[in-house]
Each structure stands twice: as structure tokens, then as C-alpha cells.
Design an enzyme around this catalytic site. Structure first.
Site, PDB file in Angstrom:
ATOM      1  CB  CYS A 115      -0.951   0.006   1.188  1.00  0.00           C
ATOM      2  SG  CYS A 115      -2.053  -1.405   1.178  1.00  0.00           S
ATOM      3  CG  HIS A 251      -3.249   3.441   2.411  1.00  0.00           C
ATOM      4  ND1 HIS A 251      -3.729   3.120   1.165  1.00  0.00           N
ATOM      5  CD2 HIS A 251      -3.290   2.295   3.145  1.00  0.00           C
ATOM      6  CE1 HIS A 251      -4.040   1.833   1.149  1.00  0.00           C
ATOM      7  NE2 HIS A 251      -3.792   1.308   2.332  1.00  0.00           N
ATOM      8  CG  ASN A 281      -6.734  -0.792   1.333  1.00  0.00           C
ATOM      9  OD1 ASN A 281      -5.986  -0.390   0.448  1.00  0.00           O
ATOM     10  ND2 ASN A 281      -6.306  -1.281   2.486  1.00  0.00           N
TER      11      ASN A 281
HETATM   12  O1  UT7 Z   1      -3.961  -1.322   3.712  1.00  0.00           O
HETATM   13  C1  UT7 Z   1      -2.868  -1.812   4.369  1.00  0.00           C
HETATM   14  C2  UT7 Z   1      -2.993  -2.061   5.788  1.00  0.00           C
HETATM   15  N1  UT7 Z   1      -4.242  -2.618   6.183  1.00  0.00           N
HETATM   16  C3  UT7 Z   1      -4.906  -2.055   7.169  1.00  0.00           C
HETATM   17  O2  UT7 Z   1      -4.519  -0.991   7.632  1.00  0.00           O
HETATM   18  C4  UT7 Z   1      -6.108  -2.757   7.726  1.00  0.00           C
HETATM   19  C5  UT7 Z   1      -6.146  -2.592   9.200  1.00  0.00           C
HETATM   20  N2  UT7 Z   1      -7.199  -3.358   9.848  1.00  0.00           N
HETATM   21  C6  UT7 Z   1      -8.513  -3.039   9.747  1.00  0.00           C
HETATM   22  O3  UT7 Z   1      -8.894  -2.141   9.026  1.00  0.00           O
HETATM   23  C7  UT7 Z   1      -9.475  -3.795  10.623  1.00  0.00           C
HETATM   24  O4  UT7 Z   1      -8.751  -4.603  11.509  1.00  0.00           O
HETATM   25  C8  UT7 Z   1     -10.505  -4.660   9.835  1.00  0.00           C
HETATM   26  C9  UT7 Z   1     -11.518  -3.762   9.155  1.00  0.00           C
HETATM   27  C10 UT7 Z   1      -9.777  -5.518   8.835  1.00  0.00           C
HETATM   28  C11 UT7 Z   1     -11.263  -5.568  10.789  1.00  0.00           C
HETATM   29  O5  UT7 Z   1     -11.923  -4.806  11.785  1.00  0.00           O
HETATM   30  P1  UT7 Z   1     -11.766  -5.159  13.322  1.00  0.00           P
HETATM   31  O6  UT7 Z   1     -12.581  -4.196  14.046  1.00  0.00           O
HETATM   32  O7  UT7 Z   1     -10.280  -5.184  13.618  1.00  0.00           O
HETATM   33  O8  UT7 Z   1     -12.419  -6.589  13.378  1.00  0.00           O
HETATM   34  P2  UT7 Z   1     -11.806  -7.969  13.934  1.00  0.00           P
HETATM   35  O9  UT7 Z   1     -10.871  -8.553  12.928  1.00  0.00           O
HETATM   36  O10 UT7 Z   1     -11.303  -7.754  15.326  1.00  0.00           O
HETATM   37  O11 UT7 Z   1     -13.108  -8.856  14.015  1.00  0.00           O
HETATM   38  C12 UT7 Z   1     -14.179  -8.545  14.901  1.00  0.00           C
HETATM   39  C13 UT7 Z   1     -15.332  -9.489  14.644  1.00  0.00           C
HETATM   40  C14 UT7 Z   1     -14.913 -10.965  14.570  1.00  0.00           C
HETATM   41  O12 UT7 Z   1     -15.959 -11.717  15.150  1.00  0.00           O
HETATM   42  P3  UT7 Z   1     -15.862 -12.252  16.683  1.00  0.00           P
HETATM   43  O13 UT7 Z   1     -14.611 -13.070  16.729  1.00  0.00           O
HETATM   44  O14 UT7 Z   1     -15.776 -10.982  17.506  1.00  0.00           O
HETATM   45  O15 UT7 Z   1     -17.121 -13.002  16.835  1.00  0.00           O
HETATM   46  C15 UT7 Z   1     -14.866 -11.252  13.099  1.00  0.00           C
HETATM   47  O16 UT7 Z   1     -15.111 -12.614  12.799  1.00  0.00           O
HETATM   48  O17 UT7 Z   1     -15.914  -9.197  13.353  1.00  0.00           O
HETATM   49  C16 UT7 Z   1     -15.985 -10.407  12.583  1.00  0.00           C
HETATM   50  N3  UT7 Z   1     -15.849 -10.052  11.169  1.00  0.00           N
HETATM   51  C17 UT7 Z   1     -16.896  -9.716  10.407  1.00  0.00           C
HETATM   52  N4  UT7 Z   1     -18.217  -9.648  10.660  1.00  0.00           N
HETATM   53  C18 UT7 Z   1     -19.023  -9.264   9.658  1.00  0.00           C
HETATM   54  C19 UT7 Z   1     -14.714  -9.958  10.448  1.00  0.00           C
HETATM   55  N5  UT7 Z   1     -15.014  -9.569   9.190  1.00  0.00           N
HETATM   56  C20 UT7 Z   1     -16.363  -9.414   9.150  1.00  0.00           C
HETATM   57  C21 UT7 Z   1     -17.248  -9.023   8.132  1.00  0.00           C
HETATM   58  N6  UT7 Z   1     -18.571  -8.953   8.436  1.00  0.00           N
HETATM   59  N7  UT7 Z   1     -16.851  -8.688   6.897  1.00  0.00           N
END
Ligand code: UT7
Length: 324
Positions: A115, A251, A281
Site C-alpha cells: 500500500c 492511504h 482500499n
Molecule cells: O492497507 C494496508 C494495511 N491494512 C490495514 O490498515 C487494515 C487494518 N485493519 C482493519 O482495518 C481492521 O482490523 C478490519 C476492518 C480488517 C477488521 O476490523 P476489526 O474491528 O479489527 O475486526 P476484527 O478482525 O477484530 O473482528 C471482529 C469481529 C470478529 O468476530 P468475533 O470473533 O468478535 O465473533 C470477526 O469474525 O468481526 C468479525 N468479522 C466480520 N463480521 C461481519 C470480520 N469480518 C467481518 C465481516 N462482516 N466482513
């Protein structure tokens, strides 16, 4: 001898026609518009057609940028593309764009910094133009990330999109690009990566699928800290006070990451160029596309002080301070 700078003389972008909404994704995986919007800020993203490649998008963005700059393809003498989704292993996307534009005989290459690819490419081109080694550089960030996404994995497929952005850089007596700052830390290689290449493996022969892998939550935490430190460094190097930047062009990875960076800089979100909602993204394409959006809609004007930043797989991260 007076110091020379490089300045951006034109911007352009190219997005595939097809739009995939959050509602569309909710039909494909167990997710919802509400989850995607509140956790990421994304509502829709563009997805390349089956026969559309990174080079197609890069060429479209480059032609627009050259048109705005008032330069012909034959005027270009340096070409660099930030991408992690090249059409083929080689020739590099820079050479493929050269061929499309009917030009050649000068350095053309792509660089892989995920990125941060555009910020890296801009910094490299700036070294050439500001030192007089090149006169007109095309700098492109272009991706077809949709090709390396597992469309059954809700934790990654809702985030990414395709597109390309480009700028033309030309020499100038005044800044221009004031400073660029590049960083990387390979110790984080396992938090965001694509497991397939050429020398490691080319076929799905074990449990690792040929798709982008991301430990989103862990990436998030490191991204926030590293972006804070790179914007602090950029401000300190240039003796700038909090609040002195006209536009932050970040970004476009996650609304919450961007809000934290803006807060660090003492900037309100009205001064942040946001394209995340419409583009998702797009990796190396996100910063030059956001710049182009803001130039074309009249927010970014000549003389404005811009801070561009990005963070991505590697990890790589970087910033560029620009007097537009
Ligand atoms: O571009 C280069 C660098 N990349 C980034 O900067 C990305 C950085 N990370 C992020 O933007 C975030 O971490 C994400 C958007 C990818 C994820 O958000 P989060 O708030 O960190 O969610 P998480 O991974 O902690 O997941 C929370 C919950 C999980 O469920 P449980 O375990 O709490 O029951 C996931 O299974 O959300 C669930 N989950 C979803 N639910 C509905 C993960 N993806 C989804 C989804 N829809 N698409």
C-alpha cells in the site's frame, strides 16, 4: 547553484466500471452493510473486468495526468509504477505502460511496497527529477487486488478494490515536493502477505491458498503507531506546527486509522481527503486517486500544503510533504 525541486504538474485516475456494493457482498459472504460501514468506512468499491489488467488502469490514469500537465507521451523520460498486482512477473508494469504509450529508451520499472507503493515511487522519482537526472516523470500507483482476494473470506474481501492513480513530476525552482520519508520493517512479514510468488511456490499444494492474508486487528494497531511516528517526523523535519497542513491525503485503509492520524496532526476531518467510502482500499492506487479527486473537485489548489501518507504489507510506510 540553486536547489531544484520536483513538482506535480498533472494528476489522473482510472477506475474500473463495475461497482460492488456492501449489499452485493452481503449476498456473497456472512457480512452486512452496517458492519462494513462502521468498521471500515467503505460502502462500495470498483472491481476490474475479467480482461482488465493493472496495466490497463495504469495507462488510463497516466494519460489523464499527462493531459492535465500538457505533456505528450514523448516528453516522458522516467516511469515508475507502485504495484503488488502486476499483469505478469515480467516485463514490469512500467515497461508495459511504455509500450502502450509508444515510448521507450529510458528507465521504466515497477516497485513493490504494497500500500505504500505510490509514496515509495514518488520518492524515487523525486530524487531523479530534483537532481536533474530526469525531466518528466510519470509516477503511477495501480492495482487489481481483486485478483488476489479470497471472495469467500469476509475478513478481507469486504475491504479491497481496484484502480489506478498517476502524477506527472517536472523540475521547478520552488517546492514542489519538500520532503519524503520512507520506512519498512520486515519483522512484520507474517501479518499481511500473499503466500505465492515464483521462487517459493506457484501452485496450491498445501493448506495455504493463493490469496492475500491479513491479521487485520494486529495490522491496525501497528499501522496507527507507525503512521503517528512518520507524520511526527515529517512535521519535525520541516519545523511545522500542528494544524499547519492544508490537506491530509492518507492511504485509504480504514476510517478509524485515518481519524487517529488526523487527530495527531491537529486536523479536522474536513481537511482530510476521503475516498474510502467509494473506492475501498486500493493499496498503491489509493493516495494518487485521492489526490486526483481533490484536485479535480477544487479542494486542493496550487500553493496548498499537502501531507500524503501510507502504510502497508512488509510492513512498509511513508509520507510526502508537498507544496502543491
Ligand atoms: O492497507 C494496508 C494495511 N491494512 C490495514 O490498515 C487494515 C487494518 N485493519 C482493519 O482495518 C481492521 O482490523 C478490519 C476492518 C480488517 C477488521 O476490523 P476489526 O474491528 O479489527 O475486526 P476484527 O478482525 O477484530 O473482528 C471482529 C469481529 C470478529 O468476530 P468475533 O470473533 O468478535 O465473533 C470477526 O469474525 O468481526 C468479525 N468479522 C466480520 N463480521 C461481519 C470480520 N469480518 C467481518 C465481516 N462482516 N466482513
Amino acid at each position: 547553484m540553486t536547489k531544484m525541486y520536483s513538482r506535480i504538474s498533472g494528476t489522473g485516475r482510472c477506475l474500473p466500471e463495475r461497482i460492488l456494493t456492501n449489499a452485493d457482498l452481503a449476498q456473497m459472504v456472512d457480512t452486512s452493510d452496517e458492519w462494513i460501514r462502521t468498521r471500515t468506512g467503505i460502502e462500495r468499491r470498483h472491481i476490474a473486468a475479467e480482461d482488465q489488467t493493472t496495466t490497463d488502469l495504469a495507462e488510463g490514469a497516466a494519460r489523464q495526468a499527462m493531459e492535465v500537465a500538457g505533456v505528450a507521451p514523448g516528453d516522458i523520460d522516467f516511469l515508475v509504477v507502485g504495484t503488488t498486482t502486476p499483469d505478469v512477473v515480467f516485463p514490469n508494469v512500467g515497461c508495459l505502460v511504455q509500450e502502450r504509450l509508444g515510448i521507450g529508451g529510458f528507465a521504466a520499472f515497477s516497485l513493490e511496497a504494497a500500500c505504500s507503493g505510490f509514496i515509495y515511487a514518488l520518492s524515487v522519482a523525486d530524487q531523479f527529477v530534483s537532481s536533474g537526472k530526469a525531466r518528466r516523470a510519470l509516477v503511477i500507483g495501480a492495482e487489481t487486488l481483486s485478483r488476489i482476494i479470497d471472495w469467500n473470506d469476509r475478513s478481507t474481501c469486504v475491504i479491497f478494490g481496484d484502480g489506478a492513480g498517476a502524477v506527472v513530476l517536472e523540475p521547478s525552482d520552488e517546492p514542489g515536493i519538500i520532503s519524503t520519508h520512507l520506512r519498512a520493517d520486515g519483522q512484520y512479514k507474517d501479518l499481511l502477505y500473499h503466500p505465492y510468488g515464483t521462487s517459493k511456490k506457484q501452485q496450491a499444494d498445501d493448506d495455504e491458498q493463493p490469496f492475500l492474508q491479513m491479521k487485520g486487528n494486529e495490522v491496525f494497531k501497528v499501522a496507527v503507531r507507525r503512521l503517528e511516528s512518520i507524520v511526527d517526523e515529517t512535521m519535525a523535519t520541516n519545523n511545522l506546527e500542528r494544524g499547519s497542513i492544508d490537506w491530509l491525503i492518507p492511504h485509504q485503509a480504514n476510517l478509524r486509522i485515518i481519524q487517529l492520524t488526523a487527530k495527531r496532526l491537529g486536523m479536522s476531518m474536513e481537511k482530510v481527503i476521503m475516498t474510502l467510502r467509494d473506492h475501498g482500499n486500493t493499496s498503491a492506487a489509493s493516495v494518487p486517486m485521492a489526490l486526483d479527486v481533490a484536485v479535480r473537485d477544487g479542494r486542493v489548489n496550487r500553493g496548498d500544503l499537502l501531507l500524503l501518507e501510507a502504510f502497508g504489507g512488509g510492513f512498509t510506510w511513508g509520507s510526502a510533504l508537498i507544496r502543491y
